[in-house]
Design an enzyme around this catalytic site. Structure first.
Site, PDB file in Angstrom:
ATOM      1  N   GLU A 105       4.402  -5.124   7.298  1.00 44.69           N
ATOM      2  CA  GLU A 105       4.055  -3.952   7.781  1.00 44.69           C
ATOM      3  C   GLU A 105       4.449  -3.687   9.197  1.00 44.69           C
ATOM      4  O   GLU A 105       4.403  -2.727   9.867  1.00 44.69           O
ATOM      5  CB  GLU A 105       2.350  -4.174   7.692  1.00 44.69           C
ATOM      6  CG  GLU A 105       1.980  -4.049   6.566  1.00 44.69           C
ATOM      7  CD  GLU A 105       1.776  -5.349   5.627  1.00 44.69           C
ATOM      8  OE1 GLU A 105       2.299  -6.510   5.998  1.00 44.69           O
ATOM      9  OE2 GLU A 105       0.923  -5.475   4.712  1.00 44.69           O
ATOM     10  N   GLU A 132      -0.844  -9.301  -0.630  1.00 47.10           N
ATOM     11  CA  GLU A 132      -2.360  -9.338  -0.456  1.00 47.10           C
ATOM     12  C   GLU A 132      -3.115  -9.260  -1.903  1.00 47.10           C
ATOM     13  O   GLU A 132      -4.024  -9.901  -1.933  1.00 47.10           O
ATOM     14  CB  GLU A 132      -2.625  -8.121   0.446  1.00 47.10           C
ATOM     15  CG  GLU A 132      -1.940  -8.353   1.920  1.00 47.10           C
ATOM     16  CD  GLU A 132      -2.499  -7.344   2.814  1.00 47.10           C
ATOM     17  OE1 GLU A 132      -1.709  -6.241   2.728  1.00 47.10           O
ATOM     18  OE2 GLU A 132      -3.042  -7.444   3.901  1.00 47.10           O
ATOM     19  N   GLY A 175       0.689  -4.908   0.778  1.00 49.30           N
ATOM     20  CA  GLY A 175      -0.582  -4.952  -0.135  1.00 49.30           C
ATOM     21  C   GLY A 175      -0.478  -5.670  -1.152  1.00 49.30           C
ATOM     22  O   GLY A 175      -1.344  -5.999  -1.936  1.00 49.30           O
ATOM     23  N   ALA A 178       0.773  -1.122  -0.169  1.00 48.78           N
ATOM     24  CA  ALA A 178       0.026   0.023   0.049  1.00 48.78           C
ATOM     25  C   ALA A 178       0.745   1.204  -0.031  1.00 48.78           C
ATOM     26  O   ALA A 178       2.047   1.393   0.407  1.00 48.78           O
ATOM     27  CB  ALA A 178      -0.978   0.069   1.120  1.00 48.78           C
TER      28      ALA A 178
HETATM   29  N1  CAA Z   1       4.646   3.176  -0.907  1.00 52.27           N
HETATM   30  C1  CAA Z   1       5.021   3.983  -1.286  1.00 52.27           C
HETATM   31  N2  CAA Z   1       6.043   4.401  -2.242  1.00 52.27           N
HETATM   32  C2  CAA Z   1       6.865   3.306  -1.969  1.00 52.27           C
HETATM   33  C3  CAA Z   1       6.642   2.024  -1.548  1.00 52.27           C
HETATM   34  C4  CAA Z   1       5.587   1.936  -0.839  1.00 52.27           C
HETATM   35  N3  CAA Z   1       5.133   0.955  -0.281  1.00 52.27           N
HETATM   36  N4  CAA Z   1       7.528   1.088  -1.810  1.00 52.27           N
HETATM   37  C5  CAA Z   1       8.558   1.706  -2.580  1.00 52.27           C
HETATM   38  N5  CAA Z   1       8.226   3.317  -2.696  1.00 52.27           N
HETATM   39  C6  CAA Z   1       8.684   4.014  -3.445  1.00 52.27           C
HETATM   40  C7  CAA Z   1      10.032   4.605  -2.607  1.00 52.27           C
HETATM   41  O1  CAA Z   1       9.697   5.496  -1.702  1.00 52.27           O
HETATM   42  C8  CAA Z   1      10.969   5.064  -3.415  1.00 52.27           C
HETATM   43  O2  CAA Z   1      10.553   6.427  -3.968  1.00 52.27           O
HETATM   44  P1  CAA Z   1      11.480   7.644  -3.915  1.00 52.27           P
HETATM   45  O3  CAA Z   1      12.385   7.345  -5.131  1.00 52.27           O
HETATM   46  O4  CAA Z   1      10.605   9.019  -4.344  1.00 52.27           O
HETATM   47  O5  CAA Z   1      12.141   7.697  -3.034  1.00 52.27           O
HETATM   48  C9  CAA Z   1      10.667   4.183  -4.854  1.00 52.27           C
HETATM   49  O6  CAA Z   1       9.439   3.622  -4.591  1.00 52.27           O
HETATM   50  C10 CAA Z   1      11.792   3.140  -5.239  1.00 52.27           C
HETATM   51  O7  CAA Z   1      11.929   2.412  -3.898  1.00 52.27           O
HETATM   52  P2  CAA Z   1      13.074   2.285  -2.999  1.00 52.27           P
HETATM   53  O8  CAA Z   1      14.336   3.252  -3.195  1.00 52.27           O
HETATM   54  O9  CAA Z   1      13.112   1.920  -1.726  1.00 52.27           O
HETATM   55  O10 CAA Z   1      13.821   0.987  -3.692  1.00 52.27           O
HETATM   56  P3  CAA Z   1      14.795  -0.365  -3.169  1.00 52.27           P
HETATM   57  O11 CAA Z   1      14.966  -0.931  -4.452  1.00 52.27           O
HETATM   58  O12 CAA Z   1      15.935   0.288  -2.521  1.00 52.27           O
HETATM   59  O13 CAA Z   1      13.901  -1.200  -2.078  1.00 52.27           O
HETATM   60  C11 CAA Z   1      12.057  -2.183  -1.397  1.00 52.27           C
HETATM   61  C12 CAA Z   1      12.684  -1.775  -2.631  1.00 52.27           C
HETATM   62  C13 CAA Z   1      12.827  -3.235  -0.466  1.00 52.27           C
HETATM   63  C14 CAA Z   1      10.443  -2.874  -1.953  1.00 52.27           C
HETATM   64  C15 CAA Z   1      11.381  -0.756  -0.629  1.00 52.27           C
HETATM   65  O14 CAA Z   1      11.120  -0.170  -1.603  1.00 52.27           O
HETATM   66  C16 CAA Z   1      10.497  -1.167   0.401  1.00 52.27           C
HETATM   67  O15 CAA Z   1      10.769  -1.717   1.637  1.00 52.27           O
HETATM   68  N6  CAA Z   1       9.097  -0.626   0.140  1.00 52.27           N
HETATM   69  C17 CAA Z   1       8.357  -0.993   1.153  1.00 52.27           C
HETATM   70  C18 CAA Z   1       7.748  -2.103   1.502  1.00 52.27           C
HETATM   71  C19 CAA Z   1       6.385  -2.132   2.484  1.00 52.27           C
HETATM   72  O16 CAA Z   1       6.918  -1.616   3.590  1.00 52.27           O
HETATM   73  N7  CAA Z   1       5.348  -2.513   2.076  1.00 52.27           N
HETATM   74  C20 CAA Z   1       4.416  -2.487   2.906  1.00 52.27           C
HETATM   75  C21 CAA Z   1       3.555  -1.130   2.808  1.00 52.27           C
HETATM   76  S1  CAA Z   1       2.264  -1.110   4.148  1.00 52.27           S
HETATM   77  C22 CAA Z   1       0.880  -2.039   3.548  1.00 52.27           C
HETATM   78  O17 CAA Z   1       1.037  -2.699   2.525  1.00 52.27           O
HETATM   79  C23 CAA Z   1      -0.330  -2.183   4.430  1.00 52.27           C
HETATM   80  C24 CAA Z   1      -1.316  -3.031   3.994  1.00 52.27           C
HETATM   81  O18 CAA Z   1      -1.392  -4.169   4.459  1.00 52.27           O
HETATM   82  C25 CAA Z   1      -2.117  -2.939   2.985  1.00 52.27           C
END
Ligand code: CAA
Length: 258
Positions: free
Chosen positions: A132, A112, A109, A66
């Site tokens: 999360e 999911e 998400g 998400a």
């Molecule tokens: N939401 C918003 N933006 C996101 C995102 C997310 N879930 N995941 C990645 N992005 C964005 C980053 O902020 C980044 O944007 P900027 O260039 O503007 O900074 C861009 O995508 C590229 O991401 P990274 O630079 O982080 O890429 P990476 O290759 O270094 O890492 C990754 C990849 C390990 C997937 C890392 O992006 C990450 O950990 N993302 C978040 C994963 C996460 O926590 N997901 C759960 C979200 S909460 C949820 O989903 C609740 C639910 O149950 C529905």
């Protein structure tokens, strides 16, 4: 076909291919994605020319979760009053099949969303996780329930409590993924599988989907009875008569969808 900003939708013969398209955010799922995706699926479900859908992302990410940037400003009243994520109930209300073709990250998400599909075909690069907890929250689009049903309590609990990702081999062994494919063949193979399904009798396709899903909602006895009654009902269709005649006459079936 409707214009969407966050997804691409194409019809490839009887197959609807939906591609998540927010590459700069690794296909993070914001409210616009939810609305567009569920609208596209409702249109697919209503279109008699379409028999199966494939949902995919990019090589790097199916979806990284998400959209954290959208959620970070929200408080309890916001998410509770808006019933945040309830829109995805429209996704799982789709009566025709949806195959997830997952490469790269399927996190939060994203994992999911893949699990809302009917089965998951995955590239050798796919990684699944519910991270999360690292954001001090929990899954919110069904992950704690669907992952536990898919892989059992031990792995689901460990993944939710630690945020650990599963690689594709572990995901296949655990039953989350139906097949692993080389990355460069993933979408083509998913479309081929979707074409195969789209070539089956449409009522039988819906009935098979409905009865497998019933296994998650019923006792064994209720589920077996539900299956038997739907099976009986299929004998009221022209396609059942045609399907069995075609087998005996050693020719392909010619389906009417009735
Ligand atoms: N939401 C918003 N933006 C996101 C995102 C997310 N879930 N995941 C990645 N992005 C964005 C980053 O902020 C980044 O944007 P900027 O260039 O503007 O900074 C861009 O995508 C590229 O991401 P990274 O630079 O982080 O890429 P990476 O290759 O270094 O890492 C990754 C990849 C390990 C997937 C890392 O992006 C990450 O950990 N993302 C978040 C994963 C996460 O926590 N997901 C759960 C979200 S909460 C949820 O989903 C609740 C639910 O149950 C529905």
């Amino acid at each position: 076909m409707a214009d969407y900003e966050t997804i691409l939708v194409e019809q490839r013969g009887p197959v609807t291919l939906i591609t998540l398209n927010r590459p700069k955010a690794l296909n993070a799922l914001n409210s616009q994605v939810m609305d567009e995706l569920t609208n596209a699926l409702a249109a697919y479900d209503a279109d008699d020319s379409q028999g199966c859908a494939v949902l995919t992302g990019s090589e790097k990410a199916f979806a990284a979760g998400a959209d954290i940037k959208e959620m970070c400003e929200l408080d309890f009243a916001d998410v509770y009053n808006r019933d945040f994520f309830a829109g995805y109930d429209r996704f799982t209300a789709t009566r025709k099949p949806v195959i997830a073709a997952v490469a790269g990250y399927a996190l939060g998400g994203g994992c999911e969303l893949a699990m809302m599909c009917d089965f998951i075909l995955a590239a050798d690069t796919a990684k699944f996780g519910q991270p999360e907890i690292k954001l001090a929250v929990t899954p919110g689009m069904g992950g704690s329930q669907r992952l536990t049903r898919a892989v059992g309590k031990a792995k689901a609990m460990e993944m939710c409590l630690t945020g650990r990702m599963m690689d594709v081999h572990e995901a296949e062994r655990a039953g989350l993924v139906s097949r692993i494919l080389p990355g460069d063949e993933l979408v083509a193979e998913a479309i081929k599988t979707a074409e195969l399904i789209a070539g089956m009798a449409p009522i039988a396709v819906k009935a098979n989907k409905e009865m497998v899903n019933a296994a998650f909602e019923t006792t064994l006895q209720q589920g077996v009875m539900f299956e038997r009654r739907l099976f009986h009902g299929i004998f009221g269709t022209q396609d059942q008569t045609e399907g069995m005649a075609a087998f005996i006459e050693k020719r392909p079936g010619n389906w009417k969808g009735k």
